[in-house]
Design a protein around this motif. Structure first.
Motif, PDB file in Angstrom:
ATOM      1  N   CYS A   9       0.835  -1.214   0.000  1.00  8.31           N
ATOM      2  CA  CYS A   9       0.000   0.000   0.000  1.00  8.31           C
ATOM      3  C   CYS A   9       0.865   1.257   0.000  1.00  8.31           C
ATOM      4  N   GLY A  10       1.965   1.235  -0.728  1.00 10.33           N
ATOM      5  CA  GLY A  10       2.862   2.397  -0.785  1.00 10.33           C
ATOM      6  C   GLY A  10       2.484   3.315  -1.925  1.00 10.33           C
ATOM      7  N   ALA A  11       3.503   3.972  -2.496  1.00 15.63           N
ATOM      8  CA  ALA A  11       3.276   5.022  -3.491  1.00 15.63           C
ATOM      9  C   ALA A  11       2.493   4.495  -4.696  1.00 15.63           C
ATOM     10  N   ILE A  12       2.964   3.433  -5.335  1.00  6.66           N
ATOM     11  CA  ILE A  12       2.276   2.976  -6.555  1.00  6.66           C
ATOM     12  C   ILE A  12       1.045   2.140  -6.191  1.00  6.66           C
ATOM     13  N   GLY A  13       1.097   1.445  -5.056  1.00  2.95           N
ATOM     14  CA  GLY A  13      -0.065   0.654  -4.616  1.00  2.95           C
ATOM     15  C   GLY A  13      -1.284   1.550  -4.395  1.00  2.95           C
ATOM     16  N   CYS A  32      -3.261  -5.296   1.610  1.00  2.39           N
ATOM     17  CA  CYS A  32      -2.343  -5.905   2.570  1.00  2.39           C
ATOM     18  C   CYS A  32      -1.036  -5.135   2.584  1.00  2.39           C
ATOM     19  N   ASP A  33      -0.499  -4.898   3.765  1.00  4.10           N
ATOM     20  CA  ASP A  33       0.813  -4.250   3.888  1.00  4.10           C
ATOM     21  C   ASP A  33       1.412  -4.662   5.232  1.00  4.10           C
ATOM     22  N   VAL A  34       2.731  -4.834   5.272  1.00  2.00           N
ATOM     23  CA  VAL A  34       3.367  -5.156   6.550  1.00  2.00           C
ATOM     24  C   VAL A  34       3.285  -3.991   7.524  1.00  2.00           C
ATOM     25  N   ILE A  68       0.199  -6.966  -7.290  1.00  2.00           N
ATOM     26  CA  ILE A  68       1.337  -7.065  -6.376  1.00  2.00           C
ATOM     27  C   ILE A  68       2.187  -5.810  -6.558  1.00  2.00           C
ATOM     28  N   ALA A  69       2.129  -4.916  -5.572  1.00  2.64           N
ATOM     29  CA  ALA A  69       2.835  -3.636  -5.643  1.00  2.64           C
ATOM     30  C   ALA A  69       3.742  -3.475  -4.425  1.00  2.64           C
ATOM     31  N   SER A  70       4.209  -4.602  -3.922  1.00  3.53           N
ATOM     32  CA  SER A  70       5.190  -4.595  -2.830  1.00  3.53           C
ATOM     33  C   SER A  70       6.578  -4.407  -3.455  1.00  3.53           C
ATOM     34  N   PRO A  71       7.639  -4.201  -2.653  1.00  4.44           N
ATOM     35  CA  PRO A  71       8.983  -4.097  -3.238  1.00  4.44           C
ATOM     36  C   PRO A  71       9.361  -5.392  -3.953  1.00  4.44           C
ATOM     37  N   GLU A  72      10.198  -5.283  -4.977  1.00  6.97           N
ATOM     38  CA  GLU A  72      10.504  -6.454  -5.811  1.00  6.97           C
ATOM     39  C   GLU A  72      11.183  -7.583  -5.026  1.00  6.97           C
ATOM     40  N   SER A  73      11.803  -7.254  -3.898  1.00  9.70           N
ATOM     41  CA  SER A  73      12.476  -8.290  -3.102  1.00  9.70           C
ATOM     42  C   SER A  73      11.490  -9.339  -2.586  1.00  9.70           C
ATOM     43  N   GLU A  77       7.778 -14.318  -3.339  1.00 11.95           N
ATOM     44  CA  GLU A  77       6.967 -14.825  -2.207  1.00 11.95           C
ATOM     45  C   GLU A  77       5.474 -14.531  -2.446  1.00 11.95           C
ATOM     46  N   HIS A  78       5.169 -13.312  -2.883  1.00 10.20           N
ATOM     47  CA  HIS A  78       3.763 -12.944  -3.071  1.00 10.20           C
ATOM     48  C   HIS A  78       3.154 -13.641  -4.293  1.00 10.20           C
ATOM     49  N   ALA A  79       3.962 -13.810  -5.343  1.00 10.06           N
ATOM     50  CA  ALA A  79       3.462 -14.504  -6.534  1.00 10.06           C
ATOM     51  C   ALA A  79       3.173 -15.972  -6.210  1.00 10.06           C
ATOM     52  N   ILE A  91       1.960  -7.973 -11.650  1.00 12.97           N
ATOM     53  CA  ILE A  91       3.102  -7.714 -10.771  1.00 12.97           C
ATOM     54  C   ILE A  91       3.834  -6.470 -11.262  1.00 12.97           C
ATOM     55  N   GLU A  92       4.024  -5.513 -10.349  1.00 15.34           N
ATOM     56  CA  GLU A  92       4.738  -4.279 -10.688  1.00 15.34           C
ATOM     57  C   GLU A  92       6.156  -4.593 -11.168  1.00 15.34           C
ATOM     58  N   LYS A  93       6.705  -3.679 -11.939  1.00 12.69           N
ATOM     59  CA  LYS A  93       8.088  -3.818 -12.395  1.00 12.69           C
ATOM     60  C   LYS A  93       9.035  -3.453 -11.263  1.00 12.69           C
ATOM     61  N   PRO A  94      10.270  -3.925 -11.179  1.00 11.74           N
ATOM     62  CA  PRO A  94      10.686  -5.095 -11.912  1.00 11.74           C
ATOM     63  C   PRO A  94       9.948  -6.303 -11.349  1.00 11.74           C
ATOM     64  N   HIS A 158      14.840   8.314  -1.391  1.00 12.24           N
ATOM     65  CA  HIS A 158      15.130   7.790  -0.053  1.00 12.24           C
ATOM     66  C   HIS A 158      14.344   6.532   0.276  1.00 12.24           C
ATOM     67  N   ARG A 159      13.115   6.439  -0.281  1.00  9.64           N
ATOM     68  CA  ARG A 159      12.321   5.254   0.065  1.00  9.64           C
ATOM     69  C   ARG A 159      12.860   3.982  -0.592  1.00  9.64           C
ATOM     70  N   PHE A 160      13.755   4.128  -1.561  1.00 13.72           N
ATOM     71  CA  PHE A 160      14.339   2.945  -2.203  1.00 13.72           C
ATOM     72  C   PHE A 160      15.710   2.583  -1.631  1.00 13.72           C
TER      73      PHE A 160
HETATM   74  N1  NAD Z   1       5.137   1.408 -12.639  1.00  9.33           N
HETATM   75  C1  NAD Z   1       5.805   2.412 -12.121  1.00  9.33           C
HETATM   76  O1  NAD Z   1       6.042   3.408 -12.766  1.00  9.33           O
HETATM   77  C2  NAD Z   1       6.247   2.285 -10.691  1.00  9.33           C
HETATM   78  C3  NAD Z   1       6.312   3.424  -9.907  1.00  9.33           C
HETATM   79  C4  NAD Z   1       6.709   3.283  -8.587  1.00  9.33           C
HETATM   80  C5  NAD Z   1       7.039   2.022  -8.098  1.00  9.33           C
HETATM   81  N2  NAD Z   1       6.983   0.921  -8.890  1.00  9.33           N
HETATM   82  C6  NAD Z   1       7.381  -0.413  -8.386  1.00  9.33           C
HETATM   83  O2  NAD Z   1       6.395  -0.830  -7.435  1.00  9.33           O
HETATM   84  C7  NAD Z   1       7.011  -1.486  -6.322  1.00  9.33           C
HETATM   85  C8  NAD Z   1       6.674  -0.700  -5.042  1.00  9.33           C
HETATM   86  O3  NAD Z   1       7.205   0.603  -5.164  1.00  9.33           O
HETATM   87  P1  NAD Z   1       6.654   1.847  -4.320  1.00  9.33           P
HETATM   88  O4  NAD Z   1       7.283   3.039  -4.931  1.00  9.33           O
HETATM   89  O5  NAD Z   1       5.178   1.812  -4.208  1.00  9.33           O
HETATM   90  O6  NAD Z   1       7.344   1.544  -2.915  1.00  9.33           O
HETATM   91  P2  NAD Z   1       6.815   1.969  -1.459  1.00  9.33           P
HETATM   92  O7  NAD Z   1       7.971   1.736  -0.547  1.00  9.33           O
HETATM   93  O8  NAD Z   1       6.191   3.315  -1.509  1.00  9.33           O
HETATM   94  O9  NAD Z   1       5.655   0.902  -1.152  1.00  9.33           O
HETATM   95  C9  NAD Z   1       5.884  -0.471  -0.942  1.00  9.33           C
HETATM   96  C10 NAD Z   1       4.915  -0.940   0.138  1.00  9.33           C
HETATM   97  O10 NAD Z   1       5.022  -2.361   0.259  1.00  9.33           O
HETATM   98  C11 NAD Z   1       4.974  -2.674   1.651  1.00  9.33           C
HETATM   99  N3  NAD Z   1       5.595  -3.973   1.891  1.00  9.33           N
HETATM  100  C12 NAD Z   1       6.911  -4.274   2.054  1.00  9.33           C
HETATM  101  N4  NAD Z   1       7.074  -5.598   2.279  1.00  9.33           N
HETATM  102  C13 NAD Z   1       5.829  -6.147   2.269  1.00  9.33           C
HETATM  103  C14 NAD Z   1       5.349  -7.474   2.464  1.00  9.33           C
HETATM  104  N5  NAD Z   1       6.181  -8.486   2.685  1.00  9.33           N
HETATM  105  N6  NAD Z   1       4.011  -7.673   2.408  1.00  9.33           N
HETATM  106  C15 NAD Z   1       3.156  -6.642   2.171  1.00  9.33           C
HETATM  107  N7  NAD Z   1       3.569  -5.358   1.995  1.00  9.33           N
HETATM  108  C16 NAD Z   1       4.885  -5.120   2.023  1.00  9.33           C
HETATM  109  C17 NAD Z   1       5.714  -1.522   2.322  1.00  9.33           C
HETATM  110  O11 NAD Z   1       5.409  -1.433   3.696  1.00  9.33           O
HETATM  111  C18 NAD Z   1       5.211  -0.324   1.512  1.00  9.33           C
HETATM  112  O12 NAD Z   1       4.034   0.234   2.059  1.00  9.33           O
HETATM  113  C19 NAD Z   1       8.521  -1.525  -6.631  1.00  9.33           C
HETATM  114  O13 NAD Z   1       8.837  -2.776  -7.212  1.00  9.33           O
HETATM  115  C20 NAD Z   1       8.701  -0.385  -7.630  1.00  9.33           C
HETATM  116  O14 NAD Z   1       9.791  -0.543  -8.520  1.00  9.33           O
HETATM  117  C21 NAD Z   1       6.562   1.031 -10.176  1.00  9.33           C
END
Ligand code: NAD
Length: 345
Positions: A9-13, A32-34, A68-73, A77-79, A91-94, A158-160
């Motif tokens: 539920c971060g920036a792109i979520g 869902c978000d941690v 799936i918009a969680s970090p790629e790491s 697991e989520h897939a 699934i968001e990139k990457p 900074h968030r990355f």
């Molecule tokens: N398509 C685009 O242009 C675009 C733009 C931004 C981000 N992204 C991609 O989307 C993904 C997320 O980026 P973001 O900028 O939203 O990051 P973000 O840090 O703003 O949000 C990620 C969220 O995932 C949550 N999270 C972390 N681990 C988790 C887990 N195990 N289970 C559930 N939630 C979990 C975090 O708490 C956070 O709220 C990245 O892979 C990023 O590269 C794509």
């Protein structure tokens, strides 16, 4: 109504959640978000259930699809959880941090028989898609060079920090675009990084310049950076504007060229006042139109939900994700070794 889940539920979520909530054929059923506060706030905004754990969300909520918009790491697991629940996923990139991750997602999806779409939003930008169509129609003739540039300010870096890299965040978009526009194997990748303030503060390279050699002799250039000054995009009005980047994609060939110029001097929408000075709007990917999110990200979600509803193959699939992630991995290996790298496969 398709019942949609969201992980992350971060920036792109938050944009994905809003796009789903604004549709007439889908409902944001669960998020869902941690970070409990992130899940609860987004769920409350859109009338969804909130979870702190993806496994619990799949166990308790019947879903037709998940984003799936969680970090790629944690994408693998989520897939795997989505595949085990039989739920198709965007699934968001990457799509994964490395080619092994893509292979793991493909194996899980194949054995469960669920579809996976790659969240390569550039494929849904009108300028990118029409550039691709022009190249396919032969406007350039034989392609000689493809050059992509993607620069932003460092405001969001900074968030990355410690979680990703400049090539995984920015470069992967253009590695996908180059492989799509010129679908010829890449035989050599060489990357160099300019390191300055962003690297010192976050560990992310300020600017990476990657060259690619295609098997047919064409050359590629991908620039990925956080090199625009912070003040270029520091403003609070007009409301709803997001900062512009400096983007372009040019394809030059023996017979002509096609250029999608979204650069500093050609921004479509600009404003000026004495307080904030000059600013340009980033109206790519997720602009607002009459209170709803439109643009490429909404078109991507639309294609995903059409795939789910109609059972059609994804417009952008795991083979595309594998190509983009393989080039990203090769560029990262080149950065680490200082040598040109032949991409795997
Ligand atoms: N398509 C685009 O242009 C675009 C733009 C931004 C981000 N992204 C991609 O989307 C993904 C997320 O980026 P973001 O900028 O939203 O990051 P973000 O840090 O703003 O949000 C990620 C969220 O995932 C949550 N999270 C972390 N681990 C988790 C887990 N195990 N289970 C559930 N939630 C979990 C975090 O708490 C956070 O709220 C990245 O892979 C990023 O590269 C794509």
């Amino acid at each position: 109504m398709l019942q949609i889940g969201l992980i992350g539920c971060g920036a792109i979520g938050a944009f994905h959640a809003r796009i789903v909530a604004e549709r007439r054929d889908a409902r944001l059923a669960a998020v869902c978000d941690v970070l409990p506060a992130a899940a609860t706030a987004l769920a409350a905004r859109h009338g969804a259930l909130a979870f702190g754990d993806a496994a619990r969300m799949f166990e308790t909520t019947p879903l037709d699809a998940v984003i799936i918009a969680s970090p790629e790491s944690v994408h693998v697991e989520h897939a795997r959880l989505a595949a085990a629940a039989g739920v198709p996923m965007l699934i968001e990139k990457p799509v994964a941090p490395d080619p092994a991750g893509i292979a793991a997602i493909a194996a899980a999806a194949r054995s469960a028989g669920v579809a996976v779409m790659a969240g390569h939003v550039e494929r849904f930008e009108i300028g990118s898609a029409q550039l691709k169509a022009a190249v396919d129609e032969g406007v350039c003739g034989r392609v000689v060079t493809i050059a992509a540039r993607r620069q932003f300010t460092s405001a969001e870096t900074h968030r990355f920090a410690g979680k990703s890299s400049t090539l995984k965040i920015l470069g992967v978009h253009d590695f996908d675009l180059l492989s799509w526009v010129h679908p010829v194997p890449v035989v050599a990748v060489h990357a160099v990084a300019g390191r300055g303030r962003v690297f010192d503060e976050t560990g992310l390279d300020d600017h990476v310049v990657t060259t690619l050699l295609f098997a047919d002799g064409a050359a590629g250039l991908v620039e990925s950076g956080w090199t625009l000054p912070l003040d270029y995009a520091r403003f609070s009005t007009p409301r709803g504007w997001s900062p512009a980047g400096n983007n372009r994609l040019d394809v030059f060939g023996a017979g002509g060229f096609v250029s999608n110029d979204m650069g500093l001097r050609t921004q479509q929408l600009i404003a000026f006042d004495a307080v904030d000075g000059f600013r340009a709007a980033g109206i790519r990917h997720q602009p607002e139109l009459y209170g709803r999110i439109t643009g490429a990200l909404a078109a991507e979600v639309d294609a995903f939900l059409a795939m789910v509803a109609d059972g059609t193959p994804p417009l952008v699939g795991l083979d595309d994700a594998r190509r983009a992630v393989t080039l990203t991995a090769a560029a990262e290996e080149s950065l680490a070794t200082g040598l040109p790298v032949r991409p795997a496969g």
